[in-house]
Design a protein around this motif. Structure first.
Motif, PDB file in Angstrom:
ATOM      1  N   ARG A 187       0.841  -1.198   0.000  1.00  0.00           N
ATOM      2  CA  ARG A 187       0.000   0.000   0.000  1.00  0.00           C
ATOM      3  C   ARG A 187       0.880   1.253   0.000  1.00  0.00           C
ATOM      4  N   GLY A 188       1.946   1.255   0.805  1.00  0.00           N
ATOM      5  CA  GLY A 188       2.868   2.388   0.832  1.00  0.00           C
ATOM      6  C   GLY A 188       3.541   2.615  -0.511  1.00  0.00           C
ATOM      7  N   ALA A 189       3.881   1.523  -1.203  1.00  0.00           N
ATOM      8  CA  ALA A 189       4.505   1.645  -2.521  1.00  0.00           C
ATOM      9  C   ALA A 189       3.544   2.257  -3.532  1.00  0.00           C
ATOM     10  N   LEU A 190       2.288   1.816  -3.524  1.00  0.00           N
ATOM     11  CA  LEU A 190       1.280   2.396  -4.422  1.00  0.00           C
ATOM     12  C   LEU A 190       1.029   3.867  -4.090  1.00  0.00           C
ATOM     13  N   TRP A 191       1.063   4.181  -2.816  1.00  0.00           N
ATOM     14  CA  TRP A 191       0.891   5.547  -2.349  1.00  0.00           C
ATOM     15  C   TRP A 191       2.005   6.443  -2.898  1.00  0.00           C
ATOM     16  N   GLY A 192       3.245   5.983  -2.785  1.00  0.00           N
ATOM     17  CA  GLY A 192       4.383   6.770  -3.270  1.00  0.00           C
ATOM     18  C   GLY A 192       4.397   6.935  -4.771  1.00  0.00           C
ATOM     19  N   GLN A 193       3.753   6.016  -5.490  1.00  0.00           N
ATOM     20  CA  GLN A 193       3.671   6.100  -6.947  1.00  0.00           C
ATOM     21  C   GLN A 193       2.493   6.952  -7.410  1.00  0.00           C
ATOM     22  N   ASP A 194       1.793   7.577  -6.472  1.00  0.00           N
ATOM     23  CA  ASP A 194       0.602   8.390  -6.780  1.00  0.00           C
ATOM     24  C   ASP A 194      -0.513   7.564  -7.405  1.00  0.00           C
ATOM     25  N   ASN A 195      -0.514   6.268  -7.145  1.00  0.00           N
ATOM     26  CA  ASN A 195      -1.562   5.406  -7.696  1.00  0.00           C
ATOM     27  C   ASN A 195      -2.708   5.343  -6.691  1.00  0.00           C
ATOM     28  N   TYR A 196      -3.435   6.433  -6.601  1.00  0.00           N
ATOM     29  CA  TYR A 196      -4.470   6.553  -5.588  1.00  0.00           C
ATOM     30  C   TYR A 196      -5.696   5.699  -5.898  1.00  0.00           C
ATOM     31  N   PHE A 197      -5.906   5.435  -7.169  1.00  0.00           N
ATOM     32  CA  PHE A 197      -7.047   4.589  -7.526  1.00  0.00           C
ATOM     33  C   PHE A 197      -6.865   3.186  -6.948  1.00  0.00           C
ATOM     34  N   ALA A 198      -5.680   2.602  -7.153  1.00  0.00           N
ATOM     35  CA  ALA A 198      -5.396   1.271  -6.601  1.00  0.00           C
ATOM     36  C   ALA A 198      -5.457   1.298  -5.079  1.00  0.00           C
ATOM     37  N   LEU A 199      -4.955   2.391  -4.494  1.00  0.00           N
ATOM     38  CA  LEU A 199      -4.957   2.546  -3.036  1.00  0.00           C
ATOM     39  C   LEU A 199      -6.384   2.534  -2.497  1.00  0.00           C
ATOM     40  N   CYS A 200      -7.241   3.299  -3.136  1.00  0.00           N
ATOM     41  CA  CYS A 200      -8.634   3.405  -2.684  1.00  0.00           C
ATOM     42  C   CYS A 200      -9.406   2.106  -2.915  1.00  0.00           C
ATOM     43  N   VAL A 201      -9.182   1.480  -4.064  1.00  0.00           N
ATOM     44  CA  VAL A 201      -9.882   0.240  -4.376  1.00  0.00           C
ATOM     45  C   VAL A 201      -9.528  -0.849  -3.367  1.00  0.00           C
ATOM     46  N   SER A 202      -8.267  -0.927  -2.954  1.00  0.00           N
ATOM     47  CA  SER A 202      -7.846  -1.959  -1.996  1.00  0.00           C
ATOM     48  C   SER A 202      -8.519  -1.757  -0.637  1.00  0.00           C
ATOM     49  N   GLU A 203      -8.641  -0.490  -0.195  1.00  0.00           N
ATOM     50  CA  GLU A 203      -9.297  -0.213   1.078  1.00  0.00           C
ATOM     51  C   GLU A 203     -10.799  -0.514   1.006  1.00  0.00           C
ATOM     52  N   PHE A 223     -12.199  -2.675  -0.991  1.00  0.00           N
ATOM     53  CA  PHE A 223     -12.304  -4.134  -1.070  1.00  0.00           C
ATOM     54  C   PHE A 223     -12.261  -4.753   0.331  1.00  0.00           C
ATOM     55  N   GLU A 224     -11.334  -4.279   1.162  1.00  0.00           N
ATOM     56  CA  GLU A 224     -11.217  -4.829   2.518  1.00  0.00           C
ATOM     57  C   GLU A 224     -12.486  -4.581   3.335  1.00  0.00           C
ATOM     58  N   GLN A 225     -13.039  -3.389   3.214  1.00  0.00           N
ATOM     59  CA  GLN A 225     -14.248  -3.062   3.977  1.00  0.00           C
ATOM     60  C   GLN A 225     -15.421  -3.946   3.572  1.00  0.00           C
ATOM     61  N   ILE A 226     -15.609  -4.114   2.266  1.00  0.00           N
ATOM     62  CA  ILE A 226     -16.731  -4.919   1.774  1.00  0.00           C
ATOM     63  C   ILE A 226     -16.581  -6.376   2.189  1.00  0.00           C
ATOM     64  N   VAL A 227     -15.367  -6.928   2.040  1.00  0.00           N
ATOM     65  CA  VAL A 227     -15.116  -8.323   2.405  1.00  0.00           C
ATOM     66  C   VAL A 227     -15.376  -8.536   3.894  1.00  0.00           C
ATOM     67  N   ARG A 228     -14.926  -7.582   4.716  1.00  0.00           N
ATOM     68  CA  ARG A 228     -15.113  -7.738   6.161  1.00  0.00           C
ATOM     69  C   ARG A 228     -16.595  -7.773   6.528  1.00  0.00           C
ATOM     70  N   ILE A 229     -17.363  -6.864   5.947  1.00  0.00           N
ATOM     71  CA  ILE A 229     -18.789  -6.802   6.255  1.00  0.00           C
ATOM     72  C   ILE A 229     -19.488  -8.088   5.832  1.00  0.00           C
ATOM     73  N   LEU A 230     -19.185  -8.554   4.616  1.00  0.00           N
ATOM     74  CA  LEU A 230     -19.833  -9.770   4.110  1.00  0.00           C
ATOM     75  C   LEU A 230     -19.500 -10.979   4.983  1.00  0.00           C
ATOM     76  N   ILE A 231     -18.223 -11.131   5.334  1.00  0.00           N
ATOM     77  CA  ILE A 231     -17.806 -12.277   6.146  1.00  0.00           C
ATOM     78  C   ILE A 231     -18.437 -12.212   7.525  1.00  0.00           C
ATOM     79  N   CYS A 232     -18.458 -11.014   8.105  1.00  0.00           N
ATOM     80  CA  CYS A 232     -19.028 -10.864   9.451  1.00  0.00           C
ATOM     81  C   CYS A 232     -20.510 -11.229   9.466  1.00  0.00           C
ATOM     82  N   VAL A 233     -21.262 -10.741   8.480  1.00  0.00           N
ATOM     83  CA  VAL A 233     -22.690 -11.043   8.411  1.00  0.00           C
ATOM     84  C   VAL A 233     -22.924 -12.537   8.214  1.00  0.00           C
ATOM     85  N   LEU A 234     -22.040 -13.187   7.440  1.00  0.00           N
ATOM     86  CA  LEU A 234     -22.212 -14.610   7.141  1.00  0.00           C
ATOM     87  C   LEU A 234     -21.882 -15.510   8.335  1.00  0.00           C
ATOM     88  N   ILE A 235     -20.841 -15.139   9.116  1.00  0.00           N
ATOM     89  CA  ILE A 235     -20.398 -16.053  10.180  1.00  0.00           C
ATOM     90  C   ILE A 235     -21.100 -15.820  11.511  1.00  0.00           C
TER      91      ILE A 235
END
Length: 509
Positions: free
Chosen positions: A138-154, A156-168
């Motif tokens: 994430r720090g490497a993508l940040w330093g490369q100004d690749n904010y789209f990849a940075l935002c998409v990864s965050e 993605f993590e939020q959505i996955v966490r919510i889905l898994i939590c609701v399921l389990i």
């Protein structure tokens, strides 16, 4: 300036989505777990966040700064070496921390007031290893100004966490069992997000090279930042231990103390961090921007960024204060079915102003290379905070937490201002805007409260909150224009002129 605005808009857009989903998830947890179980989870989670901060704060920040400077020189090989060295360093740190916690679990069990906290903490531990990988790439993508990849990864993590939590989560399980399930959902989400961000790094042309002598430089430059952020994270578990004990000492039962703590930290605190969606976006964009300006020795650029970012932060932070002061009680009842959380929110909304200033000034100091001074300033403020949290509960109960935090951030931001002025020579000229914005929030709060009270008689709670906040927002912007705190009209003209130009270009094509 144009690229910075685009970056802030992109990060803010994703941040708003992440916060909306996260906020809805928080409401779901508060209703599913209950205030007491949520308080127990928050105690364990606050300890986990200290451990998480050690591996995911200073290191990605320094990686982003160093990658930005390497990018100016076009040295991709050094970037690959840097990422490889940081990856090994992060994995070693996370594995050592996990080992220490497992071996010393009896010590943690003695510190916690509830045994369930230990099981929650152990369920969260594997997330440290996954996060060490995630934070490096994430720090490497940040330093490369690749904010789209940075935002998409965050996102993605939020959505996955919510889905898994609701399921389990099993509906028939006890509240404490569900709290452990919430911890496992975070761990699994961290594993998926680590894999996802590694794939993004290589998809966007990243590479790894044989590690060189970057370990020492990474440790030297990341330790001060990690120190201040660990101190901030360490404050949470210390507060989680001290505040309930102090509440019990003045007559509350253990259950009542945990319930109050759950209301304050689990329900009220997330709302107070709403302005950081924009401020955090700006802070994220400023790091590589100012780092590259330092390499180019562009002092005018640095001065412009410092002034504009502080004024922007003041405007955003003060904007939300009257909305929460006037509708706090209704928000608490609507979101959490808990009137107390709303009362606490209305009484603590003022801390968003020093909170925002501390956030942006600390980021500016770190971007300029004054990490150690930023760390010292925070420790001075934190020391005062703990004194207040220890002595104030007998006077104001759970509100001692917010008074302590507010005074802490007032002191820290003031010291940061002095350091910025001394080291950069920039005339900040922010005293007048701060005073004006504080004065503006007073009539705005009264207007919002008045409209909300009238609307509540004839409207459902949601529409009462919405209408009163809209009236307050318009009133706030108009007062800012009248007193010329922020050139709102100028910003609006810039936006409309860009829209007209875009429309003409589109017609001509």
């Amino acid at each position: 300036m144009k690229s910075l605005v685009k970056t802030v808009v992109l990060i803010t857009g994703f941040s708003v989505l992440i916060r909306i989903f996260g906020f809805l998830f928080r409401i779901y947890l508060s209703r599913t777990l209950g205030a007491e179980a949520l308080g127990i989870y928050q105690v364990a989670f606050s300890v986990f966040m200290v451990l998480m901060t050690i591996i995911s704060s200073g290191l990605p920040f320094i990686i982003s700064r160093m990658c930005a400077s390497f990018r100016i020189n076009g040295d991709k090989k050094k970037q690959g070496k840097l990422v490889s060295s940081a990856l090994i360093l992060g994995l070693v740190e996370s594995l050592v921390i996990c080992g220490v916690v497992v071996l010393c679990r009896n010590l943690f069990q003695g510190l916690f007031t509830d045994e369930a906290c230990v099981w929650i903490l152990l369920a969260l531990l594997p997330a440290l290893v996954f996060s060490s990988v995630y934070s490096v790439f994430r720090g490497a993508l940040w330093g490369q100004d690749n904010y789209f990849a940075l935002c998409v990864s965050e996102f993605f993590e939020q959505i996955v966490r919510i889905l898994i939590c609701v399921l389990i989560l099993v509906p028939t399980a006890s509240s404490l069992t569900k709290a452990v399930g919430v911890a496992w959902s975070l761990t699994i989400a961290c594993a998926f997000s680590a894999i996802f961000v590694v794939l993004l790094y290589f998809i966007y042309g990243g590479s790894l090279s044989k590690p060189g002598k970057e370990y020492k430089e990474l440790l030297k430059r990341s330790t001060p930042i990690t120190g201040v952020r660990v101190a901030g994270s360490l404050a949470q578990p210390l507060i989680a231990l001290i505040l309930p004990l102090r509440l019990i000492g003045i007559g509350y039962t253990s259950s009542q103390a945990m319930t109050l703590y759950g209301v304050a930290v689990g329900m009220t605190m997330p709302l107070l961090f709403v302005p950081t969606m924009l401020i955090g976006s700006l802070s994220t964009a400023l790091v590589p921007d100012i780092s590259m300006a330092l390499v180019k020795e562009d002092k005018n650029h640095i001065e412009t960024r410092i002034r504009s970012s502080i004024i922007f932060t003041l405007f955003v932070s003060a904007f939300v204060v009257p909305l929460f002061v006037g509708t706090g009680e209704y928000i608490g009842e609507f979101l959490f079915d808990n009137a107390l959380s709303g009362v606490v929110l209305a009484g603590s909304a003022w801390i968003m102003l020093p909170m925002g200033l501390t956030n942006i000034t600390s980021s500016l100091l770190n971007s300029l290379g004054y990490e150690i001074r930023s760390c010292v300033n925070y420790f001075i403020g934190a020391f005062i905070m703990f004194i207040l949290i220890w002595f104030l509960p007998s006077l104001c109960g759970i509100n001692a937490l917010f008074w302590g935090m507010g005074v802490c951030m007032c002191v820290t931001s003031s010291l940061n201002f002095l350091m910025l002025k001394r080291k950069t020579g920039v005339k900040l000229k922010v005293f007048k805007p701060i005073c004006l914005l504080i004065l503006i929030t007073v009539p705005c709060s009264a207007i919002v409260s008045f409209v909300a009270t009238l609307c509540a008689i004839v409207m459902p709670t949601f529409f009462s909150i919405l209408l009163s906040c809209l009236v307050g927002a318009v009133f706030y912007v108009l007062l800012c224009m009248v007193f010329n705190v922020v050139d709102v009209k100028g910003y609006f003209n810039q936006l409309t002129s860009k829209f007209r130009i875009h429309k003409k270009v589109k017609k001509s094509t």
